[in-house]
Design a protein around this motif. Sequence first.
Motif, PDB file in Angstrom:
ATOM      1  N   LYS A 273       0.908  -1.128  -0.006  1.00 48.14           N
ATOM      2  CA  LYS A 273       0.137   0.044  -0.113  1.00 48.14           C
ATOM      3  C   LYS A 273       0.676   1.354   0.045  1.00 48.14           C
ATOM      4  CE  LYS A 273      -4.324  -1.834   1.887  1.00 48.14           C
ATOM      5  NZ  LYS A 273      -5.515  -1.836   2.618  1.00 48.14           N
ATOM      6  N   GLU A 274       2.192   1.119   0.062  1.00 51.67           N
ATOM      7  CA  GLU A 274       2.894   2.316   0.006  1.00 51.67           C
ATOM      8  C   GLU A 274       3.742   2.266  -1.595  1.00 51.67           C
ATOM      9  OE1 GLU A 274       3.535   4.708   2.264  1.00 51.67           O
ATOM     10  OE2 GLU A 274       2.264   3.431   3.462  1.00 51.67           O
ATOM     11  N   SER A 275       3.128   1.716  -2.430  1.00 54.76           N
ATOM     12  CA  SER A 275       4.019   1.072  -3.832  1.00 54.76           C
ATOM     13  C   SER A 275       3.268   2.274  -4.714  1.00 54.76           C
ATOM     14  CB  SER A 275       3.618  -0.140  -4.255  1.00 54.76           C
ATOM     15  OG  SER A 275       3.708  -0.290  -5.584  1.00 54.76           O
ATOM     16  N   ILE A 276       4.034   3.600  -4.855  1.00 60.39           N
ATOM     17  CA  ILE A 276       3.684   4.377  -5.593  1.00 60.39           C
ATOM     18  C   ILE A 276       4.871   4.849  -6.688  1.00 60.39           C
ATOM     19  CG2 ILE A 276       1.831   5.653  -4.372  1.00 60.39           C
ATOM     20  CD1 ILE A 276       4.042   7.799  -3.736  1.00 60.39           C
ATOM     21  N   ASN A 277       5.742   3.787  -6.771  1.00 61.30           N
ATOM     22  CA  ASN A 277       6.666   3.846  -7.993  1.00 61.30           C
ATOM     23  C   ASN A 277       5.959   3.616  -9.106  1.00 61.30           C
ATOM     24  OD1 ASN A 277       6.428   1.283  -7.001  1.00 61.30           O
ATOM     25  ND2 ASN A 277       8.055   0.812  -8.285  1.00 61.30           N
ATOM     26  N   THR A 278       6.684   4.169 -10.462  1.00 58.03           N
ATOM     27  CA  THR A 278       6.156   3.886 -11.642  1.00 58.03           C
ATOM     28  C   THR A 278       7.011   2.643 -12.185  1.00 58.03           C
ATOM     29  OG1 THR A 278       7.631   5.671 -12.470  1.00 58.03           O
ATOM     30  CG2 THR A 278       5.234   6.097 -12.150  1.00 58.03           C
ATOM     31  N   THR A 279       6.754   1.927 -12.995  1.00 61.32           N
ATOM     32  CA  THR A 279       7.181   0.741 -13.714  1.00 61.32           C
ATOM     33  C   THR A 279       7.470   0.667 -14.911  1.00 61.32           C
ATOM     34  OG1 THR A 279       5.177  -0.377 -14.016  1.00 61.32           O
ATOM     35  CG2 THR A 279       6.238  -0.694 -11.661  1.00 61.32           C
ATOM     36  N   GLN A 280       8.519   0.248 -15.279  1.00 61.94           N
ATOM     37  CA  GLN A 280       9.001   0.090 -16.911  1.00 61.94           C
ATOM     38  C   GLN A 280       8.099  -0.238 -17.693  1.00 61.94           C
ATOM     39  OE1 GLN A 280      12.615   0.807 -17.931  1.00 61.94           O
ATOM     40  NE2 GLN A 280      11.781   0.640 -20.147  1.00 61.94           N
ATOM     41  N   ASP A 281       7.317  -1.330 -17.653  1.00 65.95           N
ATOM     42  CA  ASP A 281       6.642  -2.170 -18.214  1.00 65.95           C
ATOM     43  C   ASP A 281       5.160  -1.197 -18.640  1.00 65.95           C
ATOM     44  OD1 ASP A 281       8.095  -4.224 -18.372  1.00 65.95           O
ATOM     45  OD2 ASP A 281       6.760  -5.591 -17.138  1.00 65.95           O
ATOM     46  N   ILE A 282       4.668  -0.664 -17.571  1.00 60.19           N
ATOM     47  CA  ILE A 282       3.397   0.052 -17.583  1.00 60.19           C
ATOM     48  C   ILE A 282       3.869   1.539 -18.430  1.00 60.19           C
ATOM     49  CG2 ILE A 282       1.626   1.412 -16.199  1.00 60.19           C
ATOM     50  CD1 ILE A 282       1.428  -1.666 -16.058  1.00 60.19           C
ATOM     51  N   LEU A 283       4.977   2.159 -18.130  1.00 57.93           N
ATOM     52  CA  LEU A 283       5.412   3.138 -18.942  1.00 57.93           C
ATOM     53  C   LEU A 283       5.549   3.082 -20.265  1.00 57.93           C
ATOM     54  CD1 LEU A 283       7.846   5.054 -16.376  1.00 57.93           C
ATOM     55  CD2 LEU A 283       5.209   5.394 -16.562  1.00 57.93           C
ATOM     56  N   GLN A 284       5.910   1.704 -20.510  1.00 58.27           N
ATOM     57  CA  GLN A 284       6.055   1.378 -22.078  1.00 58.27           C
ATOM     58  C   GLN A 284       4.583   1.275 -22.675  1.00 58.27           C
ATOM     59  OE1 GLN A 284       8.818   1.300 -23.716  1.00 58.27           O
ATOM     60  NE2 GLN A 284       7.812   0.794 -25.448  1.00 58.27           N
ATOM     61  N   LEU A 285       3.577   0.711 -21.864  1.00 57.20           N
ATOM     62  CA  LEU A 285       2.399   0.568 -22.175  1.00 57.20           C
ATOM     63  C   LEU A 285       1.703   1.978 -22.571  1.00 57.20           C
ATOM     64  CD1 LEU A 285      -0.291  -1.364 -22.348  1.00 57.20           C
ATOM     65  CD2 LEU A 285      -0.680  -0.243 -20.278  1.00 57.20           C
ATOM     66  N   LEU A 286       1.964   2.811 -21.750  1.00 60.36           N
ATOM     67  CA  LEU A 286       1.354   4.198 -21.818  1.00 60.36           C
ATOM     68  C   LEU A 286       2.004   4.893 -22.939  1.00 60.36           C
ATOM     69  CD1 LEU A 286       1.197   5.379 -18.138  1.00 60.36           C
ATOM     70  CD2 LEU A 286      -0.725   4.564 -19.775  1.00 60.36           C
ATOM     71  N   THR A 287       3.484   4.783 -23.509  1.00 61.14           N
ATOM     72  CA  THR A 287       3.948   5.262 -24.376  1.00 61.14           C
ATOM     73  C   THR A 287       3.507   4.728 -25.782  1.00 61.14           C
ATOM     74  OG1 THR A 287       6.216   5.123 -23.205  1.00 61.14           O
ATOM     75  CG2 THR A 287       6.314   5.520 -25.408  1.00 61.14           C
ATOM     76  N   GLU A 288       2.894   3.477 -25.747  1.00 65.07           N
ATOM     77  CA  GLU A 288       2.615   2.734 -26.927  1.00 65.07           C
ATOM     78  C   GLU A 288       1.010   3.587 -27.140  1.00 65.07           C
ATOM     79  OE1 GLU A 288       3.849   0.996 -29.069  1.00 65.07           O
ATOM     80  OE2 GLU A 288       5.616   0.824 -27.475  1.00 65.07           O
ATOM     81  N   LYS A 289       0.211   3.734 -26.117  1.00 65.18           N
ATOM     82  CA  LYS A 289      -1.066   4.325 -26.192  1.00 65.18           C
ATOM     83  C   LYS A 289      -0.723   5.912 -26.542  1.00 65.18           C
ATOM     84  CE  LYS A 289      -3.707   0.905 -24.214  1.00 65.18           C
ATOM     85  NZ  LYS A 289      -4.835   0.505 -24.883  1.00 65.18           N
ATOM     86  N   ILE A 306       7.053  15.178 -19.143  1.00 64.05           N
ATOM     87  CA  ILE A 306       7.996  15.759 -18.272  1.00 64.05           C
ATOM     88  C   ILE A 306       8.111  15.196 -16.977  1.00 64.05           C
ATOM     89  CG2 ILE A 306       7.701  18.207 -19.228  1.00 64.05           C
ATOM     90  CD1 ILE A 306       5.372  18.766 -16.769  1.00 64.05           C
ATOM     91  N   THR A 307       7.088  13.989 -16.830  1.00 64.78           N
ATOM     92  CA  THR A 307       7.233  13.305 -15.499  1.00 64.78           C
ATOM     93  C   THR A 307       6.441  12.070 -15.476  1.00 64.78           C
ATOM     94  OG1 THR A 307       7.473  13.398 -13.077  1.00 64.78           O
ATOM     95  CG2 THR A 307       5.597  14.444 -14.018  1.00 64.78           C
ATOM     96  N   SER A 308       6.357  11.302 -14.690  1.00 68.74           N
ATOM     97  CA  SER A 308       5.588  10.099 -14.570  1.00 68.74           C
ATOM     98  C   SER A 308       5.140   9.901 -13.195  1.00 68.74           C
ATOM     99  CB  SER A 308       6.283   8.730 -15.154  1.00 68.74           C
ATOM    100  OG  SER A 308       7.189   8.385 -14.507  1.00 68.74           O
ATOM    101  N   PHE A 309       4.133   9.552 -12.985  1.00 72.49           N
ATOM    102  CA  PHE A 309       3.709   9.314 -11.394  1.00 72.49           C
ATOM    103  C   PHE A 309       2.660   8.254 -11.282  1.00 72.49           C
ATOM    104  CE2 PHE A 309      -0.523  11.427 -11.345  1.00 72.49           C
ATOM    105  CZ  PHE A 309      -0.627  12.071 -12.510  1.00 72.49           C
ATOM    106  N   ALA A 310       2.448   7.923  -9.980  1.00 70.71           N
ATOM    107  CA  ALA A 310       1.474   6.773  -9.670  1.00 70.71           C
ATOM    108  C   ALA A 310       0.586   7.210  -8.501  1.00 70.71           C
ATOM    109  CB  ALA A 310       2.064   5.492  -9.701  1.00 70.71           C
TER     110      ALA A 310
END
Length: 480
Positions: A273-289, A306-310
Amino acid sequence: MYDVVIIGAGVTGCCIARELSRYQLNACVVEKGDDVASGTSKANSGVIHSGFDAKPGSLMAKLNVEGNALLWKLAEELDFPVKKNGALVVATDEEEIKHLELLLDQARQNGVPGVRILTREEVMKMEPNLTDKTVAALYAPTGGVIDPFNLAIAMGENANVNGMEFRFETEVLQIHKKGEKYALETNHGTIETKCVVNAAGVYADKFHNMVSEEKIHITARKGEYLLFDKTVGDLFTASVFPVPGKMGKGILIAPTVHGNLYVGPTANDVEDKESINTTQDILQLLTEKAKANHLSKKVIPMNKVITSFAGLRAHQDKHDFIVQEVPDAECFFDAAGIESPGLTSSPAIGAMMAKMVSEKLNLKKKEKFVSTRKGVLKPEKLTDEERNQLIKKNPAYGNIICRCEMVTEGEIVDAIHRPLGAKSMDSIKRRTRAGMGRCQAGFCTPRTMEVLSRELGIGMTEITKKGGGSQLVVGKTKEL
Ligand SMILES: Cc1cc2nc3c(=O)[nH]c(=O)nc-3n(C[C@H](O)[C@H](O)[C@H](O)COP(=O)(O)OP(=O)(O)OC[C@H]3O[C@@H](n4cnc5c(N)ncnc54)[C@H](O)[C@@H]3O)c2cc1C
């Protein structure tokens, strides 16, 4: 002993605090972070949902529609940024049109005003950059965008001005029922109170389950984002959603109230419940989108990120808000499972909770309740002449600290010295936007630190990013 202790200074806790501060009572908000909005309320889409998405008959649907209506008036009273830009749900094939009809029906049942289905021609005229695959769209004119931090800050400040105490960096560890009262064990000693309001976000199940035999369960459902520079912020006017799926509203592309653009959020359940890091796979997916024909026909250039966040949604197993006095724990109130559209619903949750608590404790309204508040003065909103006058009176408004967002020293000083004033870099950022621009605080960090150091009378090595042990510097590299 307090009459009421609210656990959590997220947007839910702050709205409850503001509504309760209308009454004659001795109350406080206990927050483990160093500021309001340091949990989920700082990392979300910032959409003011109109209310077509929530299940008819649910508390979520009711409070969403009520919250939406309240927000526009509150934005005037408490001076925080909102924009009614409308929301579109885009269908890209015939099958998805059936889903739009379902949403339209839900909108009618939920009492959402003005929702209608637009033809391809109508919607392409409205948003020419929509994907070529667009066949139709649901349009909700009461959809909007909001600055999520400043809603919580405004509500918190106003509550504080009306007598609500805030205890930051105070973590509730355990709750015991002792006769007629509750004892909250914290890292700063025990706090006693007649009533507890549990607005602890993803941890609301933990506190509920300490006092009740009827257990609830909240899953942290992570949403990750890519945030783009303002130079691509005009891709769409409305907030553009795909047809929703099993895990939520889907990955949208939308402008923020300040003119940036984002792609997100994703939806993945996580254990931590403290996991607010962004992750390589998901950012890749968002990049594709962002690159492919997801909702936009234009490729959104990656050099504009300019940044990524979760952020973490507090997903309750029954997927509805729980706003109640816990049946087997008298005077213990839950505001639990406040996932999206929790931000939109928060003013309505605040009003509902204040009604329940005030009736329980038989509270009387204050004769003098201060209902308005002014946000941090923004010189960029003034005319040239007004700005010149301001700078003559206070030269700090002529000293630009954050070049990307054009934030002046005067604004930072204001943010530090107002009620619930900023004490850390993140709290300055949320109140003024210093560090939120293209360079992401590369330029303004040392300059903001100097102002904080001077105004708070503390050394540079004591300045933190967000309280606790998050100091930014450990000492000087060179002594002259
Ligand atoms: C990805 C994502 C997108 C979203 N998009 C939207 C949207 O567009 N529109 C919308 O309406 N809603 C949206 N939401 C939902 C909205 O952000 C939340 O409903 C809202 O922020 C919840 O606020 P809260 O105050 O209940 O929780 P939080 O903001 O998490 O506040 C809870 C507070 O409790 C504190 N706390 C926890 N444990 C303790 C303890 N032991 N002691 C003391 N303090 C404690 C935390 O530090 C925290 O500050 C989104 C959520 C996510 C995650």
